[in-house]
Scaffold this motif. Structure first.
Motif, PDB file in Angstrom:
ATOM      1  N   ASN A  20     -19.172 -34.468  16.875  1.00  0.00           N
ATOM      2  CA  ASN A  20     -19.380 -34.208  15.450  1.00  0.00           C
ATOM      3  C   ASN A  20     -20.588 -33.268  15.322  1.00  0.00           C
ATOM      4  O   ASN A  20     -21.651 -33.546  15.877  1.00  0.00           O
ATOM      5  CB  ASN A  20     -19.638 -35.543  14.748  1.00  0.00           C
ATOM      6  CG  ASN A  20     -19.946 -35.392  13.286  1.00  0.00           C
ATOM      7  OD1 ASN A  20     -20.847 -34.652  12.906  1.00  0.00           O
ATOM      8  ND2 ASN A  20     -19.201 -36.088  12.456  1.00  0.00           N
ATOM      9  N   HIS A  21     -20.414 -32.165  14.599  1.00  0.00           N
ATOM     10  CA  HIS A  21     -21.464 -31.150  14.500  1.00  0.00           C
ATOM     11  C   HIS A  21     -22.787 -31.734  13.957  1.00  0.00           C
ATOM     12  O   HIS A  21     -23.871 -31.349  14.404  1.00  0.00           O
ATOM     13  CB  HIS A  21     -20.972 -30.017  13.588  1.00  0.00           C
ATOM     14  CG  HIS A  21     -21.920 -28.879  13.475  1.00  0.00           C
ATOM     15  ND1 HIS A  21     -22.060 -27.922  14.453  1.00  0.00           N
ATOM     16  CD2 HIS A  21     -22.794 -28.532  12.501  1.00  0.00           C
ATOM     17  CE1 HIS A  21     -22.977 -27.044  14.077  1.00  0.00           C
ATOM     18  NE2 HIS A  21     -23.439 -27.392  12.893  1.00  0.00           N
ATOM     19  N   LEU A  22     -22.675 -32.675  13.027  1.00  0.00           N
ATOM     20  CA  LEU A  22     -23.900 -33.264  12.451  1.00  0.00           C
ATOM     21  C   LEU A  22     -24.611 -34.133  13.481  1.00  0.00           C
ATOM     22  O   LEU A  22     -25.842 -34.128  13.569  1.00  0.00           O
ATOM     23  CB  LEU A  22     -23.572 -34.090  11.206  1.00  0.00           C
ATOM     24  CG  LEU A  22     -22.958 -33.288  10.076  1.00  0.00           C
ATOM     25  CD1 LEU A  22     -22.668 -34.173   8.884  1.00  0.00           C
ATOM     26  CD2 LEU A  22     -23.892 -32.178   9.665  1.00  0.00           C
TER      27      LEU A  22
ATOM     28  N   VAL B  78     -30.546 -30.798   7.647  1.00  0.00           N
ATOM     29  CA  VAL B  78     -30.602 -29.900   6.505  1.00  0.00           C
ATOM     30  C   VAL B  78     -30.142 -28.511   6.967  1.00  0.00           C
ATOM     31  O   VAL B  78     -30.851 -27.803   7.661  1.00  0.00           O
ATOM     32  CB  VAL B  78     -32.025 -29.982   5.887  1.00  0.00           C
ATOM     33  CG1 VAL B  78     -33.108 -29.462   6.764  1.00  0.00           C
ATOM     34  CG2 VAL B  78     -32.095 -29.378   4.533  1.00  0.00           C
ATOM     35  N   SER B  79     -28.879 -28.199   6.606  1.00  0.00           N
ATOM     36  CA  SER B  79     -28.281 -26.967   7.143  1.00  0.00           C
ATOM     37  C   SER B  79     -27.545 -26.233   6.030  1.00  0.00           C
ATOM     38  O   SER B  79     -27.678 -26.555   4.850  1.00  0.00           O
ATOM     39  CB  SER B  79     -27.332 -27.325   8.283  1.00  0.00           C
ATOM     40  OG  SER B  79     -26.187 -27.942   7.762  1.00  0.00           O
ATOM     41  N   GLY B  80     -26.730 -25.239   6.445  1.00  0.00           N
ATOM     42  CA  GLY B  80     -25.996 -24.470   5.445  1.00  0.00           C
ATOM     43  C   GLY B  80     -24.874 -25.288   4.825  1.00  0.00           C
ATOM     44  O   GLY B  80     -24.506 -25.085   3.669  1.00  0.00           O
TER      45      GLY B  80
ATOM     46  N   GLY C 201     -24.471 -33.507  16.484  1.00  0.00           N
ATOM     47  CA  GLY C 201     -25.061 -32.470  17.327  1.00  0.00           C
ATOM     48  C   GLY C 201     -26.436 -32.075  16.799  1.00  0.00           C
ATOM     49  O   GLY C 201     -27.429 -32.098  17.544  1.00  0.00           O
ATOM     50  N   HIS C 202     -26.513 -31.754  15.515  1.00  0.00           N
ATOM     51  CA  HIS C 202     -27.827 -31.397  14.953  1.00  0.00           C
ATOM     52  C   HIS C 202     -28.840 -32.524  15.195  1.00  0.00           C
ATOM     53  O   HIS C 202     -29.986 -32.276  15.557  1.00  0.00           O
ATOM     54  CB  HIS C 202     -27.714 -31.103  13.459  1.00  0.00           C
ATOM     55  CG  HIS C 202     -27.327 -29.675  13.161  1.00  0.00           C
ATOM     56  ND1 HIS C 202     -28.083 -28.603  13.573  1.00  0.00           N
ATOM     57  CD2 HIS C 202     -26.282 -29.152  12.488  1.00  0.00           C
ATOM     58  CE1 HIS C 202     -27.517 -27.471  13.168  1.00  0.00           C
ATOM     59  NE2 HIS C 202     -26.415 -27.775  12.513  1.00  0.00           N
ATOM     60  N   MET C 203     -28.387 -33.767  14.983  1.00  0.00           N
ATOM     61  CA  MET C 203     -29.308 -34.904  15.173  1.00  0.00           C
ATOM     62  C   MET C 203     -29.795 -34.981  16.621  1.00  0.00           C
ATOM     63  O   MET C 203     -30.933 -35.363  16.881  1.00  0.00           O
ATOM     64  CB  MET C 203     -28.609 -36.216  14.816  1.00  0.00           C
ATOM     65  CG  MET C 203     -28.493 -36.440  13.337  1.00  0.00           C
ATOM     66  SD  MET C 203     -27.805 -38.066  13.060  1.00  0.00           S
ATOM     67  CE  MET C 203     -26.232 -37.679  12.403  1.00  0.00           C
TER      68      MET C 203
ATOM     69  N   THR D 244     -31.176 -23.997  14.258  1.00  0.00           N
ATOM     70  CA  THR D 244     -29.933 -23.327  13.868  1.00  0.00           C
ATOM     71  C   THR D 244     -28.853 -23.673  14.903  1.00  0.00           C
ATOM     72  O   THR D 244     -29.143 -24.233  15.961  1.00  0.00           O
ATOM     73  CB  THR D 244     -30.156 -21.805  13.784  1.00  0.00           C
ATOM     74  OG1 THR D 244     -30.873 -21.405  14.931  1.00  0.00           O
ATOM     75  CG2 THR D 244     -30.963 -21.433  12.558  1.00  0.00           C
ATOM     76  N   ASP D 245     -27.598 -23.301  14.594  1.00  0.00           N
ATOM     77  CA  ASP D 245     -26.484 -23.740  15.443  1.00  0.00           C
ATOM     78  C   ASP D 245     -26.646 -23.268  16.893  1.00  0.00           C
ATOM     79  O   ASP D 245     -26.969 -22.107  17.147  1.00  0.00           O
ATOM     80  CB  ASP D 245     -25.159 -23.224  14.870  1.00  0.00           C
ATOM     81  CG  ASP D 245     -24.752 -24.003  13.636  1.00  0.00           C
ATOM     82  OD1 ASP D 245     -25.362 -25.058  13.371  1.00  0.00           O
ATOM     83  OD2 ASP D 245     -23.826 -23.561  12.946  1.00  0.00           O
ATOM     84  N   ASN D 246     -26.416 -24.180  17.811  1.00  0.00           N
ATOM     85  CA  ASN D 246     -26.539 -23.900  19.249  1.00  0.00           C
ATOM     86  C   ASN D 246     -25.681 -24.916  19.999  1.00  0.00           C
ATOM     87  O   ASN D 246     -25.204 -25.889  19.391  1.00  0.00           O
ATOM     88  CB  ASN D 246     -28.019 -24.009  19.667  1.00  0.00           C
ATOM     89  CG  ASN D 246     -28.536 -25.424  19.533  1.00  0.00           C
ATOM     90  OD1 ASN D 246     -28.420 -26.224  20.446  1.00  0.00           O
ATOM     91  ND2 ASN D 246     -29.070 -25.794  18.368  1.00  0.00           N
TER      92      ASN D 246
END
Ligand code: KG4
Ligand code: ZN
Length: 337
Positions: free
Chosen positions: A110-112, A135-137, A114-116, A304-306
């Motif tokens: 899950n992309h979120l 907090v993203s786009g 991922g951010h976490m 940012t996305d990576n």
């Protein structure tokens, strides 16, 4: 455990190899900003086509930089959603094909989450449960995160994400795409007290967010008074950018501190593209110091996305699932909370 991560949910094609969900061996990002800039935002069809061109070279570069062959990997992780469906399909299909060909387990991420997981890539990641502001786009949400990477959602945006508000306000001010970094830069020489824009805290104790009123207030201001000139005395473009940014930051900081107090945690993480904002970072640093909280602000490249964050999240979820592989017939998900 060596995990190859692949990310293609929006406008970055990324691949990375991460060991044990912590140590980044390689981290490659091909940005499409130049492709979408003339259109003032991400064009989904163009994004998919660019992902197709970039995905294999990016994965190959990540493997080369890590100095590994596919046979040395333990698993392949890829973003399954949420995001642009055509864009997601490219990275996910490439990852599935590699997993199949190399006989390695596939782990959907899950992309979120991922951010976490960017918090795990720090030198000193949190050891106990922590509150994470994503907090993203596409998202603005608060989570209570367990040391195994599982997140429980505490609140989310009811309308625009904070990054979306940055991007839309940037468009209104004629600053183009992507908007967040442009506003951040201008705001550094502006006075945030020059305008008083609304802060939406919603009902008492709510940990949800709403940014559409703020975005509309800036749009009304511009409709009425026009876009101020850069450097104009008593109300410049810089002042407008700073006042808008301050309103977003006030709400994000206040709600995150409230979430930490409610959960009784001492560790805070702020992740996602908007976590690259210099004023947001500064305000969180001040707030954490005064409340004696440990703040985890990943370096900008992990905000940012990576794909390093996707490999880290893949490791966490794979471990949680007892190292079970995901089926190769799983599909991309445009929506997934
Ligand atoms: O996490 P991300 O790369 O992609 C999504 O998952 O959405 O976040 C992109 C968002 C965009 O809205 C962009 O304007 C915003 O992050 N952003 C910033 C800054 N750098 C990127 N917003 C505010 N200040 C920045 N310095
Ligand atoms: Zn993202």
């Amino acid at each position: 455990m060596l995990i190859l991560g692949v990310e293609s949910s929006c406008d970055e094609t990324a691949a990375a190899v991460v060991a044990d969900g912590r140590a980044v061996l390689s981290d490659v990002v091909a940005s499409q900003i130049a492709v979408h800039r003339p259109y003032g935002g991400v064009v989904p069809e163009l994004a998919s086509r660019k992902h197709v061109e970039a995905v294999l070279p990016v994965i190959q570069t990540a493997m080369d930089q890590a100095g590994l062959g596919l046979d040395e990997l333990d698993a392949v992780a890829a973003t399954q959603g949420p995001g642009l469906i055509g864009a997601l399909l490219v990275g996910l299909s490439a990852a599935k094909a590699i997993a199949y060909a190399a006989g390695k387990p596939m782990v959907a991420v899950n992309h979120l989450e991922g951010h976490m997981a960017a918090a795990f890539l720090e030198a000193q990641p949190p050891e106990r449960a922590w509150v994470c502001l994503v907090v993203s786009g596409g998202h603005t949400a608060l989570y209570r995160v367990q040391p195994d990477g599982r997140g429980e959602c505490l609140g989310t945006t009811l309308d625009d994400a904070a990054g979306e508000a940055f991007d839309k306000v940037s468009k209104v001010l004629g600053l183009g795409y992507p908007g967040g970094a442009a506003i951040d830069l201008l705001a550094r020489s502006g006075d945030p007290r020059a305008h008083r824009f609304p802060r939406s805290y919603l009902e008492k104790n709510s940990l949800d967010f709403s940014f559409s009123g703020l975005k509309t207030a800036v749009a009304y201001f511009v409709k009425k008074s026009g876009v101020p000139a850069a450097g104009a005395p008593g109300g410049s473009l810089e002042d407008l950018a700073a006042a808008f940014q301050e309103a977003v930051v006030d709400v994000l900081v206040m709600k995150t501190l409230a979430a930490a107090a409610r959960c009784g945690v001492r560790d805070l993480a702020v992740v996602g593209g908007v976590a690259a904002n210099s004023r947001l970072r500064e305000r969180f640093e001040l707030a954490a110091a005064s409340d004696h909280l440990r703040l985890h602000l990943p370096p900008l490249r992990y905000c940012t996305d990576n794909a390093a964050m996707i490999a880290a999240a893949g490791y966490q979820s794979w471990r949680r699932n007892g190292f079970c592989r995901d089926p190769l017939n799983l599909d991309a998900r445009s929506r997934w909370l």
